[in-house]
Design a protein around this motif. Structure first.
Motif, short mmCIF file in Angstrom:
data_model
loop_
_atom_site.label_atom_id
_atom_site.label_comp_id
_atom_site.label_asym_id
_atom_site.label_seq_id
_atom_site.Cartn_x
_atom_site.Cartn_y
_atom_site.Cartn_z
N CYS A 189 25.95 -51.49 -8.83
CA CYS A 189 26.90 -52.54 -9.20
C CYS A 189 28.22 -52.38 -8.47
O CYS A 189 28.99 -53.31 -8.40
N CYS A 209 28.60 -43.09 -13.59
CA CYS A 209 28.33 -44.48 -13.96
C CYS A 209 29.56 -45.13 -14.61
O CYS A 209 30.22 -44.51 -15.43
N CYS A 268 19.93 -46.24 -14.40
CA CYS A 268 21.05 -47.16 -14.18
C CYS A 268 21.23 -47.90 -15.50
O CYS A 268 20.28 -48.49 -16.02
N CYS A 289 25.78 -41.91 -11.55
CA CYS A 289 25.32 -43.25 -11.16
C CYS A 289 23.94 -43.08 -10.53
O CYS A 289 23.77 -42.35 -9.55
S1 SF4 Z 1 27.56 -47.35 -11.97
FE1 SF4 Z 1 25.54 -46.96 -11.08
S2 SF4 Z 1 24.24 -46.37 -12.81
FE2 SF4 Z 1 26.07 -47.30 -13.67
S3 SF4 Z 1 25.53 -49.45 -13.97
FE3 SF4 Z 1 26.49 -49.31 -11.95
S4 SF4 Z 1 24.81 -48.98 -10.51
FE4 SF4 Z 1 24.01 -48.59 -12.56
#
Ligand code: SF4
Ligand code: SF4
Lengths: 212, 286
Positions: free
Chosen positions: A159, A167, A150, A175
């Motif tokens: 997120c 991601c 992540c 992700c």
């Molecule tokens: S999209 Fe997924 S992998 Fe990327 S920062 Fe957000 S939670 Fe983390």
């Protein structure tokens, strides 16, 4: 495996201006697998440097340049290495420093940049899956590391910005949390479990291990 | 009325985002805030949003507070380690700032200081919990505080995210960690919103649904294509053909709020620098 990449040739040459008697050191372990410091790369660099008028005294691919014992045994006793003015090192930073701790008065020119601990998918295709946090939690995240995979190291869930499973920070990467979620689907408590704040002191630098 | 009190009423809540300047000139921001006095219940002040370096949220929240406006300090996990985060939470409390919205924050690689060190020492769930820990009179090191803060904590959720189940699990986790209210990412799509509302209706927190002021069709296209935000084509068409795209955007925002109003507890308006038009939007809401 430690992933490295070669510095730009110009940058290496710049450091070697007017040097005589250059010796090149490669690595038979990680840097060979990365194709950054194996026999072939040592030869190729040697040819390039000769083309630029530098005198190459010799070269050697050490088994594991990150092992001070190997450096002492194989490199420090080598005649040509001893005579050399500058050593160009196709090794990771750990290798460079093992060598600098033994050959204290030589000029050392690191020719690689050290990147990360890599998992090999196939040759030339490496992933960073672990960032050596010293406090492993992936037994609870489906064997997938959120600290590393992540982009924001979120250990308690996503997120919310992922797009088509990729991601939000870099669309080339999956992700991590969607991957984890897919793996833990059957086990809902896995996602809901609170992950405690990490102990970053576990990786305060510089680290040392002394078991004997 | 403090935001904590507002949350306890049955009133339809409106919050909006203000962006700190890049520099020290506060005049435009304060003028916008003044235009919104009495029209909204909380002024979110963003924390270096999009990872673009700006004046800090804490300073502006404190100024708004002194002027009798109710600030909601946004706090990202991006730039500060736990020492700085805890310290800023105490600083906020000392300045009388009670409302904190906690979010992960856009990654530095998306901002204007791409080479910055990426921190994320705590994640948003952990930061919520940390704020609650401080309220109990101890810090993360277990040390006793001389005077403890009191917060009204918010968090974010994306009702339009692809994995709704995963988002809902996060909502529960954030509530458990201390969130009292949620402000959401922009929502344009009725069906997805209804699904989200249906799944969250029994939760003991308020959801303020994100409403975005689309100033033209280019922005809408960008959000749709690059950020994957579900914007109906009809809106894009209206913006593209309108004599004044901004007026059309204001109309769309007002329509969205009017349609949501019977179903939701409040809205969170994101006008992206066009906050002076928020009163117009609100005037048009039916
Ligand atoms: S999209 Fe997924 S992998 Fe990327 S920062 Fe957000 S939670 Fe983390
Ligand atoms: S949690 Fe991730 S970074 Fe830490 S040791 Fe495990 S795999 Fe490596």
């Amino acid at each position: 495996m430690i992933i490295t990449k070669q510095k730009e040739l110009d940058k290496i040459l710049e450091k070697l201006k007017n040097r005589k008697n250059i010796f090149i050191v490669g690595c038979a372990a990680c840097a060979t697998k990365c194709a950054t410091g194996g026999e072939d790369q040592v030869q190729a660099l040697s040819v390039e440097m000769s083309k630029h008028g530098l005198a190459i005294l010799g070269s050697m691919v050490l088994d594991t340049p990150c092992d001070i014992r190997v450096v002492k045994k194989d490199l420090a006793r080598d005649d040509k290495a001893q005579k050399a003015e500058s050593l160009v090192l196709l090794t990771c930073g750990a290798g460079v420093q093992a060598i600098s701790s033994v050959l204290e008065d030589k000029e050392l020119v690191p020719a690689l940049d050290t990147m990360f601990l890599g998992t090999i998918e196939r040759l030339g295709n490496f992933h960073q899956f672990c960032s050596l946090c010293g406090d492993c939690i992936i037994d609870e995240t489906g064997g997938i590391c959120p600290v590393t995979r992540c982009a924001k190291s979120l250990v308690n869930g996503p997120c919310g910005g992922a797009l088509k499973g990729k991601c939000e920070v870099n669309s080339e990467n999956d992700c991590a949390w969607i991957t984890i979620y897919d793996k833990l689907k059957k086990n809902k408590t896995g996602i809901k479990k609170y992950h405690n704040i990490k102990n970053n002191a576990a990786v305060n630098k510089p680290q040392k291990v002394k078991t004997r | 009325m403090t935001f904590t009190e507002t949350l306890q009423t049955k009133k339809f809540i409106v919050t909006a985002e203000l962006f700190p300047p890049k520099g020290t000139n506060l005049k435009p921001l304060l003028e916008k805030a003044e235009l919104l006095r009495g029209r909204i219940d909380g002024f979110n002040v963003t924390d270096n949003q999009r990872a673009v370096m700006r004046l800090g949220s804490l300073a502006i929240c404190s100024i708004l507070q002194k002027q009798g406006l109710e600030p909601i300090m946004q706090m990202t996990c991006r730039d500060r380690n736990r020492i700085a985060l805890e310290s800023d939470l105490l600083s906020a409390a000392a300045l009388g700032i009670e409302n904190i919205l906690i979010l992960s924050g856009d990654h530095p690689s998306q901002g204007d200081h791409k080479e910055a060190k990426v921190v994320y020492d705590l994640d948003p769930v952990q930061l919520l919990k940390t704020a609650r820990t401080l309220e109990t009179g101890v810090d993360l090191a277990g040390k006793k505080l001389d005077g403890s803060p009191k917060f009204c904590l918010g968090a974010v959720v994306n009702p339009m995210a692809e994995q709704l189940d995963l988002q809902l699990a996060m909502v529960e986790k954030k509530i458990e960690a201390g969130a009292q209210f949620f402000q959401t990412q922009p929502v344009f799509e009725k069906k997805l919103l209804e699904l989200f509302l249906c799944k969250t209706k029994d939760l003991p927190v308020k959801f303020l649904i994100g409403v975005f002021l689309l100033k033209n069709s280019q922005i809408a296209m960008f959000m749709k294509e690059k950020l994957g935000i579900n914007i109906p084509d009809e809106y894009i068409k209206r913006l593209a053909t309108a004599a004044s795209p901004l007026d059309e955007g204001i109309k769309i925002a007002a329509e969205l709020i009017s349609a949501m109003k019977p179903q939701v507890q409040g809205v969170h308006i994101m006008a992206l620098g066009l906050e002076e038009h928020i009163p117009e939007i609100l005037n048009k809401v039916k």
